[in-house]
Design an enzyme around this catalytic site. Structure first.
Site, PDB file in Angstrom:
ATOM      1  N   CYS A   4       0.839  -1.203   0.000  1.00 31.38           N
ATOM      2  CA  CYS A   4       0.000   0.000   0.000  1.00 31.38           C
ATOM      3  C   CYS A   4       0.874   1.252   0.000  1.00 31.38           C
ATOM      4  O   CYS A   4       1.652   1.468   0.930  1.00 31.38           O
ATOM      5  CB  CYS A   4      -0.927  -0.025   1.217  1.00 31.38           C
ATOM      6  SG  CYS A   4      -1.841   1.518   1.417  1.00 31.38           S
ATOM      7  N   CYS A   7       0.415   3.405   3.098  1.00 26.99           N
ATOM      8  CA  CYS A   7       1.101   2.842   4.278  1.00 26.99           C
ATOM      9  C   CYS A   7       2.597   3.133   4.197  1.00 26.99           C
ATOM     10  O   CYS A   7       3.241   3.382   5.225  1.00 26.99           O
ATOM     11  CB  CYS A   7       0.845   1.340   4.380  1.00 26.99           C
ATOM     12  SG  CYS A   7      -0.806   0.907   4.973  1.00 26.99           S
ATOM     13  N   ASP A  30      -1.626  15.972  -2.623  1.00 30.33           N
ATOM     14  CA  ASP A  30      -1.803  14.991  -3.691  1.00 30.33           C
ATOM     15  C   ASP A  30      -0.736  15.218  -4.757  1.00 30.33           C
ATOM     16  O   ASP A  30      -0.454  16.352  -5.149  1.00 30.33           O
ATOM     17  CB  ASP A  30      -3.205  15.118  -4.301  1.00 30.33           C
ATOM     18  CG  ASP A  30      -3.563  13.926  -5.170  1.00 30.33           C
ATOM     19  OD1 ASP A  30      -4.493  13.193  -4.783  1.00 30.33           O
ATOM     20  OD2 ASP A  30      -2.928  13.714  -6.228  1.00 30.33           O
ATOM     21  N   HIS A  46      -4.174   0.928   8.269  1.00 29.09           N
ATOM     22  CA  HIS A  46      -4.721   0.565   6.958  1.00 29.09           C
ATOM     23  C   HIS A  46      -6.174   0.154   7.055  1.00 29.09           C
ATOM     24  O   HIS A  46      -6.528  -0.759   7.788  1.00 29.09           O
ATOM     25  CB  HIS A  46      -3.901  -0.564   6.322  1.00 29.09           C
ATOM     26  CG  HIS A  46      -4.340  -0.844   4.917  1.00 29.09           C
ATOM     27  ND1 HIS A  46      -3.892  -0.110   3.846  1.00 29.09           N
ATOM     28  CD2 HIS A  46      -5.234  -1.728   4.422  1.00 29.09           C
ATOM     29  CE1 HIS A  46      -4.458  -0.550   2.745  1.00 29.09           C
ATOM     30  NE2 HIS A  46      -5.286  -1.530   3.063  1.00 29.09           N
ATOM     31  N   GLY A  91     -13.950   5.406  -8.989  1.00 26.82           N
ATOM     32  CA  GLY A  91     -12.698   6.090  -9.315  1.00 26.82           C
ATOM     33  C   GLY A  91     -11.627   5.881  -8.260  1.00 26.82           C
ATOM     34  O   GLY A  91     -10.544   6.448  -8.368  1.00 26.82           O
ATOM     35  N   HIS A  98      -9.008   7.571   2.214  1.00 29.64           N
ATOM     36  CA  HIS A  98      -8.480   8.941   2.161  1.00 29.64           C
ATOM     37  C   HIS A  98      -9.595   9.908   1.814  1.00 29.64           C
ATOM     38  O   HIS A  98     -10.448   9.607   0.976  1.00 29.64           O
ATOM     39  CB  HIS A  98      -7.326   9.071   1.162  1.00 29.64           C
ATOM     40  CG  HIS A  98      -7.634   8.548  -0.208  1.00 29.64           C
ATOM     41  ND1 HIS A  98      -7.624   7.197  -0.494  1.00 29.64           N
ATOM     42  CD2 HIS A  98      -7.968   9.176  -1.349  1.00 29.64           C
ATOM     43  CE1 HIS A  98      -7.923   7.021  -1.770  1.00 29.64           C
ATOM     44  NE2 HIS A  98      -8.159   8.211  -2.321  1.00 29.64           N
TER      45      HIS A  98
HETATM   46  P1  AMP Z   1      -8.428   7.946  -5.419  1.00 41.18           P
HETATM   47  O1  AMP Z   1      -8.756   8.016  -6.888  1.00 41.18           O
HETATM   48  O2  AMP Z   1      -9.544   8.494  -4.586  1.00 41.18           O
HETATM   49  O3  AMP Z   1      -7.991   6.575  -4.998  1.00 41.18           O
HETATM   50  O4  AMP Z   1      -7.233   8.952  -5.220  1.00 41.18           O
HETATM   51  C1  AMP Z   1      -5.904   8.572  -5.010  1.00 41.18           C
HETATM   52  C2  AMP Z   1      -5.103   9.830  -5.072  1.00 41.18           C
HETATM   53  O5  AMP Z   1      -3.824   9.547  -4.559  1.00 41.18           O
HETATM   54  C3  AMP Z   1      -4.925  10.384  -6.502  1.00 41.18           C
HETATM   55  O6  AMP Z   1      -5.459  11.708  -6.548  1.00 41.18           O
HETATM   56  C4  AMP Z   1      -3.409  10.352  -6.705  1.00 41.18           C
HETATM   57  O7  AMP Z   1      -2.931  11.470  -7.423  1.00 41.18           O
HETATM   58  C5  AMP Z   1      -2.896  10.338  -5.260  1.00 41.18           C
HETATM   59  N1  AMP Z   1      -1.594   9.727  -5.057  1.00 41.18           N
HETATM   60  C6  AMP Z   1      -1.172   8.518  -5.498  1.00 41.18           C
HETATM   61  N2  AMP Z   1       0.092   8.272  -5.096  1.00 41.18           N
HETATM   62  C7  AMP Z   1       0.468   9.350  -4.362  1.00 41.18           C
HETATM   63  C8  AMP Z   1       1.658   9.708  -3.667  1.00 41.18           C
HETATM   64  N3  AMP Z   1       2.734   8.896  -3.643  1.00 41.18           N
HETATM   65  N4  AMP Z   1       1.703  10.902  -3.032  1.00 41.18           N
HETATM   66  C9  AMP Z   1       0.628  11.728  -3.054  1.00 41.18           C
HETATM   67  N5  AMP Z   1      -0.530  11.445  -3.685  1.00 41.18           N
HETATM   68  C10 AMP Z   1      -0.609  10.276  -4.346  1.00 41.18           C
END
Ligand code: AMP
Length: 104
Positions: A4, A7, A30, A46, A91, A98
């Site tokens: 993850c 995590c 983000d 988690h 999505g 989160h």
């Molecule tokens: P979701 O579509 O709700 O699962 O959103 C996941 C979000 O996590 C997306 O907006 C990604 O841009 C963001 N994301 C993925 N990896 C990282 C990371 N390493 N650091 C910051 N944001 C991330």
């Protein structure tokens, strides 16, 4: 080791720009912002999504929303949107609960 990504951020194994944290929650920007301000707020433990919460989670869920309020205060935001994706069909791409805090 967990696969993850969030995590790994909690464990300090993946870098993130942290906005705020306490012992239970952490907020970071983000990596692909979809708004002028786009911060993710997560529990440090988690749990996949809101679909996975049960009565046993009720003790920390109130604190989660207070943490979100603290993040908004730390960013000096009086107005913002919150978004939760629940399940791949909505999505959701990262399966660690989160809240997206957005200000367009
Ligand atoms: P979701 O579509 O709700 O699962 O959103 C996941 C979000 O996590 C997306 O907006 C990604 O841009 C963001 N994301 C993925 N990896 C990282 C990371 N390493 N650091 C910051 N944001 C991330």
């Amino acid at each position: 080791m967990t696969e993850c990504i969030f995590c790994k951020i909690v464990a300090g194994l993946v870098p993130a720009t942290v906005v705020w944290s306490n012992e239970k929650f952490i907020a970071f920007y983000d990596i692909h912002p979809k708004a002028k301000i786009h911060v993710l707020i997560i529990p440090k433990h988690h749990i996949e999504s809101l679909n996975h919460i049960t009565d046993a989670d009720s003790d920390w869920l109130g604190d989660y929303f207070l943490a979100i309020q603290e993040v908004a205060k730390a960013l000096n935001l009086s107005h913002y949107q919150l978004r939760f994706h629940n399940g791949a069909g909505s999505g959701q791409e990262v399966f660690h609960l989160h809240a997206h805090l957005l200000q367009h």
